[in-house]
Design an enzyme around this catalytic site. Structure first.
Site, PDB file in Angstrom:
ATOM      1  N   HIS A 168       8.123 -20.358  -5.157  1.00 19.71           N
ATOM      2  CA  HIS A 168       6.704 -20.625  -4.884  1.00 19.71           C
ATOM      3  C   HIS A 168       6.497 -22.102  -4.542  1.00 19.71           C
ATOM      4  O   HIS A 168       5.674 -22.796  -5.139  1.00 19.71           O
ATOM      5  CB  HIS A 168       5.832 -20.234  -6.079  1.00 19.71           C
ATOM      6  N   GLU A 209       7.185 -14.961 -11.788  1.00 18.92           N
ATOM      7  CA  GLU A 209       7.642 -16.264 -11.289  1.00 18.92           C
ATOM      8  C   GLU A 209       7.961 -17.183 -12.466  1.00 18.92           C
ATOM      9  O   GLU A 209       7.144 -17.330 -13.373  1.00 18.92           O
ATOM     10  CB  GLU A 209       6.575 -16.891 -10.401  1.00 18.92           C
ATOM     11  N   ARG A 266       1.161 -13.595  -2.087  1.00 25.58           N
ATOM     12  CA  ARG A 266       1.251 -13.362  -3.524  1.00 25.58           C
ATOM     13  C   ARG A 266       2.263 -12.255  -3.777  1.00 25.58           C
ATOM     14  O   ARG A 266       2.422 -11.334  -2.974  1.00 25.58           O
ATOM     15  CB  ARG A 266      -0.113 -12.971  -4.114  1.00 25.58           C
TER      16      ARG A 266
END
Length: 303
Positions: free
Chosen positions: A278, A259, A230
């Site tokens: 991601h 993000e 994370r």
């Protein structure tokens, strides 16, 4: 039929999961030709199959029939778990479904940095003289956290590249780490010897900012850091400082605090920092496993 439970799926998931749920429930999609918003279904929704959206306490309070929130993935940082517990709403994850895909992605990022792939892609013409990569063979791999993904990274590193693997995880017994093929060490030892550091811890209050400038500077000169856990685990300002000082050879990031990472973020200008949006779990195999396992969790709770 009115007596069938209603399942809301806000973002696209594998069609196998949709078919599995549709056999016993009314499925309303938040995407496609006739998307349904949460406001349209909130009074009847019994389950939510969640990918990256947030489900907070306010949403739960507006859904009196809600019985389960099934995460299409591992982390719970997008769900108000405490409020769900208070309301008697089950929250599930798919902890084994994406482990192999994320592990492979972590190794891919490490390779990309060590072999100068990011630098080569950014440049035109003959860049061979400017790029001298490093082999992983014989190097030391440090794992901060030793859950399912980290164990697969350890196996790839040890058996695929002949790396020495160190691991630190205060929640995992040393004997269990050793049985999985890694050397259990304390955090100072890990940082002092990890030529390649891969982060594998959940984002909780105790791990936010866990790897800052002191930790990065404690790594051997020329080390590489990879983060597929994370974004909040790693202090991005500290990472930028360590890279610009030349202490780190580079970094591979699949997760960031914001993000997607803004185009003008200074980390994007660093040629030795490889950033992916991601996508560690974005393989066809993992997406199907996550969706169908999440659907199975919903079916189990709806009985």
């Amino acid at each position: 039929m009115a007596d069938r439970p209603l399942v809301w799926i806000p973002r696209p998931v594998h069609e196998d999961a949709v078919r599995r749920l549709a056999a016993v429930a009314e499925v309303r999609l938040g995407y496609g030709a006739a998307p349904a918003s949460f406001d349209e279904v909130s009074d009847r929704v019994a389950a939510i199959l969640l990918r990256t959206e947030r489900v907070d306490g306010e949403m739960m309070a507006r859904a009196p029939a809600l019985r389960v929130v099934a995460r299409h993935g591992v982390g719970l940082d997008t769900v108000d778990v405490d409020r769900a517990r208070e309301l008697g709403i089950a929250v599930t994850t798919t902890p084994t479904a994406n482990a192999q895909s994320v592990a492979e992605h972590a190794v891919a990022l490490l390779l990309a940095v060590r072999r100068g792939i990011g630098v080569a892609v950014r440049n035109e013409g003959d860049t061979r003289a400017a790029i001298t990569g490093r082999e992983l063979s014989g190097a030391t791999l440090g794992l901060l956290g030793f859950g399912r993904i980290a164990r697969r990274v350890a196996a790839i590193g040890a058996h695929g590249f002949g790396m020495r693997v160190l691991a630190h995880d205060p929640m995992v017994p040393a004997a269990e780490i050793a049985a999985a093929g890694a050397e259990p060490v304390d955090l100072p030892h890990l940082l002092a010897h990890a030529e390649n550091l891969s982060l594998h811890v959940p984002l909780v209050p105790g791990t936010r900012g866990l790897v800052g400038l002191p930790e990065l500077l404690a790594l051997p000169a020329g080390a590489v850091v990879v983060n597929t856990s994370r974004g909040g685990i790693l202090d991005e300002d500290a990472l930028l400082t360590a890279v610009r000082r030349g202490h780190l050879a580079g970094a591979g990031l699949d997760v960031t605090v914001v993000e997607p990472l803004p185009d003008d973020h200074p980390l994007r200008a660093e040629p030795t920092v490889v950033i992916t949006p991601h996508t560690g779990a974005q393989t066809a195999e993992a997406l199907r496993r996550m969706a169908t396992e999440a659907a199975d969790h919903i079916l189990a709770h709806l009985g």
